[in-house]
Scaffold this motif. Structure first.
Motif, PDB file in Angstrom:
ATOM      1  N   ASP A 119      52.499  45.611  47.230  1.00  0.00           N
ATOM      2  CA  ASP A 119      52.309  44.346  47.917  1.00  0.00           C
ATOM      3  C   ASP A 119      50.877  44.171  48.419  1.00  0.00           C
ATOM      4  N   LEU A 120      49.909  44.795  47.730  1.00  0.00           N
ATOM      5  CA  LEU A 120      48.505  44.652  48.082  1.00  0.00           C
ATOM      6  C   LEU A 120      47.733  44.055  46.929  1.00  0.00           C
ATOM      7  N   LYS A 121      46.778  43.194  47.271  1.00  0.00           N
ATOM      8  CA  LYS A 121      45.906  42.595  46.264  1.00  0.00           C
ATOM      9  C   LYS A 121      44.481  43.088  46.528  1.00  0.00           C
ATOM     10  N   PRO A 122      43.857  43.733  45.534  1.00  0.00           N
ATOM     11  CA  PRO A 122      42.483  44.213  45.719  1.00  0.00           C
ATOM     12  C   PRO A 122      41.515  43.065  45.999  1.00  0.00           C
ATOM     13  N   LEU A 123      40.584  43.274  46.922  1.00  0.00           N
ATOM     14  CA  LEU A 123      39.565  42.276  47.253  1.00  0.00           C
ATOM     15  C   LEU A 123      38.189  42.660  46.708  1.00  0.00           C
TER      16      LEU A 123
END
Length: 163
Positions: free
Chosen positions: A1-5
């Motif tokens: 549930d993480l999106k790389p920035l």
């Protein structure tokens, strides 16, 4: 549930991401995520979440002749993640606890009580990490040096200032 920035920095370097649930920015290592560790600390059901509800507690252990002050979240859904459960399994008994809207509020009280116990009262840490496998030995005092009602009176006094 993480999106790389940011671009992938490597397996053991912090990687800035955005939580897709709560939109918070978090830093995680790919190596931790691969092992099932990490994720968003605000959404996790483990560890302390300083924004969510919690409590400060005072416990005692007759066998170890010690008292301990601590903090925990009050929303934990799994019994084995709750601090009181892990302490009770090691022979600790709850004296009292006080609830707060956030663990951060409880942390402020705990910090002030520990400062008072160490600096004003002059009581050192009484247990070692080996004596407390569930962790928390740095918040302990010798039970023969101070009683539970005295410590709790300080918690109540400080909570009136902090709330």
């Amino acid at each position: 549930d993480l999106k790389p920035l940011v671009k992938f920095p490597g397996g053991n370097k912090p990687w800035l991401c955005k939580c897709l649930k709560c939109k918070a920015e978090v830093t995680q290592r790919w190596s931790d995520l691969r092992r099932g560790q990490g994720g968003c600390s605000d959404c996790a059901d483990y560890g302390l979440n300083y924004q969510k509800s919690g409590y400060i507690y005072l416990i005692t252990n007759k066998k170890l002749q010690a008292h301990k002050i601590g903090i925990a979240n009050s929303y934990k859904s799994r019994k084995y993640d709750d601090r009181m459960y892990s302490h009770q399994k090691q022979g600790w008994v709850l004296f009292k606890k006080m609830s707060f809207k956030s663990v951060k509020q409880a942390l402020d009280i705990e910090t002030a009580v520990l400062r008072w116990l160490r600096m004003d009262v002059g009581l050192p840490i009484t247990l070692t990490g080996k004596q407390m496998p569930q962790v928390g030995h740095t918040e302990t005092v010798d039970a023969s040096e101070i009683d539970l009602p005295t410590i709790w009176a300080k918690v109540e006094e400080l909570s009136k200032v902090k709330r």
